[in-house]
Every structure is written in C-alpha cells, then in structure tokens.
Design an enzyme around this catalytic site. Structure first.
Site, PDB file in Angstrom:
ATOM      1  N   ASP A   1      -5.163  -4.425  -0.227  1.00 33.45           N
ATOM      2  CA  ASP A   1      -4.535  -3.914   0.772  1.00 33.45           C
ATOM      3  C   ASP A   1      -3.251  -3.241   0.268  1.00 33.45           C
ATOM      4  O   ASP A   1      -3.053  -3.262  -0.917  1.00 33.45           O
ATOM      5  CB  ASP A   1      -3.799  -5.262   1.784  1.00 33.45           C
ATOM      6  CG  ASP A   1      -2.945  -6.303   1.141  1.00 33.45           C
ATOM      7  OD1 ASP A   1      -3.382  -6.443  -0.124  1.00 33.45           O
ATOM      8  OD2 ASP A   1      -1.971  -6.758   1.603  1.00 33.45           O
TER       9      ASP A   1
ATOM     10  N   GLU B   1      -1.927  -9.325   0.305  1.00 37.17           N
ATOM     11  CA  GLU B   1      -0.687  -9.463  -0.653  1.00 37.17           C
ATOM     12  C   GLU B   1       0.548  -8.893  -0.280  1.00 37.17           C
ATOM     13  O   GLU B   1       1.776  -9.431  -0.419  1.00 37.17           O
ATOM     14  CB  GLU B   1      -1.094  -9.074  -2.042  1.00 37.17           C
ATOM     15  CG  GLU B   1      -0.119  -9.211  -3.408  1.00 37.17           C
ATOM     16  CD  GLU B   1       1.112  -8.558  -3.446  1.00 37.17           C
ATOM     17  OE1 GLU B   1       1.989  -8.855  -4.145  1.00 37.17           O
ATOM     18  OE2 GLU B   1       1.164  -7.478  -2.854  1.00 37.17           O
TER      19      GLU B   1
HETATM   20 ZN   LIG Z   1       0.584  -5.363  -5.591  1.00 34.40          ZN
END
Ligand SMILES: [Zn+2]
Length: 254
Positions: free
Chosen positions: A88, A158
């Site tokens: 992501d 993340e």
């Molecule tokens: Zn990163």
C-alpha cells in the site's frame, strides 16, 4: 553459472516495466475510494511471488486488506529468511505538487539523481524495495543459486497503522518461523553504498491538553501568580529529555 550482472542486463527492461505496472495501481490504503485497487495490488504481488519461484503463495484475508504470504523452502537444515514489505502507498496529496501524475511512473533526471530515477507514488516506499526482493528471489531460483529458505510477508496496511498484522503474526507463528527478518521498507545511504538498516525507532502519539483561566486576567493583579498554560506545556515538553538528550520517562528504556 549466470552472474547477477548479466541477469540484470538481460532482464532490466522487463523488471522496470513490471515495476511500472505495479506503481500504476493506486493502492492508497487510507482512502476507501481506492479499496479495489489495494485488493488488485495484493493479487499482483501474489502473482509476482509465484513467477519469482515461490512454491506456496497465499492471499491471506484479514479484516482489512490482505497479507500476501509466499515461501520457497529448499532445505529444512538451512536458515530461513522472512522478507517483510508492504504494497500500500500514502495518498498522493497534495497533487498540485506533482509535476507528473503520481500513478504514472516516469524516469526523470534531477540534481539529486543525475543518472535518472523512477518517480511515482510508492516507488521508494515500498513498492520499489519490496519488488527488488521479489526479483532477487527470481534471480536466485532461476539460476539455481538460492542459498537458504525464503518466506515473504507483504502487507497492505502499513500506511494506516498495520491494524491486522499483529493478529496475523500471532495466528501464524509456525508458518512465519524464521531465523532472520529482512525488512524491505528502508533505504540506502547512497546509490553506491549498499545499506542494511539494523534498527529503526518507533513512535507514539500523545495528546496533552493544558487549560488555564477561562478569561483574560489582569496582568497587574495576576501576572506571575497564575501559570500560563503555554509555560506549563513548554516545561512538560522540555522535561521529556535530560541534558544529554536521554528520555526521562520512567521505564522507557526497558
Ligand atoms: Zn513504508
């Protein structure tokens, strides 16, 4: 035995094209408008791991975006490396600061990168680094030079706090068992300085509100006697470190 350099020379264009394809998918985990794209990127990563030589690849569903698991186990007696990365990316805002579309990768020469560098959202956090490890596996499996067992755990949350990672790790301790964790989410000191980051700091957010009088107080009568919340706050913040910049919060270093 084929050398790394000759493998890179003959596959560089394909590697770049594949990475561009990955960078074109706007996998912004923080914005639900891109949710479909985040799932699409998860599948892309899973396919890449299969192509790179992983024997078992799973798209592991979570309450949020999937975690991709892949493994290439060659000998239980050899050590196992677990590669962590994320697919992501941060939102592209503010978009007016981009001089080319954020999800249309280009190679551009700049003062910092006179030889040219890839510009696209996520190129260096973390699609580029993560893909580098996938391609390293591809090189080693296709030239029969893999010296150890390799596992991949690539998440898609993340940039939004990895909410589902801890539970996934807790529920999959056997599957994720390893000797070394290699985190792809870091950088190099310089282009000619291969770098391994051995430690990173974490962060914690705290909101502190200090309130004072609810109206203006006459300076001649109250000045000095009533603490100004700004002074109190400044004192609190300053007291978090001692004169050697060590953190003074009890228990912090243990
Ligand atoms: Zn990163």
């Amino acid at each position: 035995m084929k050398s790394l350099q000759s493998y890179l020379d003959s596959n560089k264009d394909r590697f770049v094209q594949e990475l561009f394809e990955l960078l074109r998918i706007p996998s912004v985990s923080a914005d639900s408008a891109y949710s479909k794209d985040v799932f699409k990127t998860a599948d892309f990563v899973a396919d890449s791991l299969k192509t790179a030589g992983c024997d078992a690849v799973e798209v592991c569903q979570t309450k949020g975006f999937p975690i991709i698991y892949g493994e290439k186990l060659i000998d239980p007696k050899l050590p196992t490396i677990l590669v962590y990365g994320h697919y992501d990316v941060q939102p592209a805002d503010p978009i007016e600061l981009w001089d080319a579309p954020a999800f249309e990768p280009i190679i551009k020469k700049t003062d910092l990168h006179p030889e040219g560098a890839i510009f696209a959202r996520g190129a260096c956090d973390d699609k580029g680094q993560m893909y580098m490890h996938v391609k390293a596996l591809e090189f080693m499996t296709s030239t029969d030079q893999l010296p150890c067992n390799v596992k991949f755990m690539i998440e898609g949350e993340e940039e939004v706090g990895s909410d589902n990672l801890a539970e996934f790790v807790k529920n999959n301790t056997t599957k994720l068992k390893n000797d070394v964790i290699l985190i792809s989410d870091t950088g190099m000191i310089a282009k000619d300085t291969p770098s391994i980051t051995t430690g990173l700091r974490g962060l914690s957010y705290v909101e502190v509100e200090v309130t004072g009088p609810n109206r203006d107080l006459h300076s001649g009568i109250y000045g000095g006697a009533v603490a100004n919340p700004i002074n109190v706050l400044a004192k609190m913040i300053a007291s978090l470190h001692d004169e050697n910049n060590h953190i003074t919060i009890p228990g912090f270093y243990f």
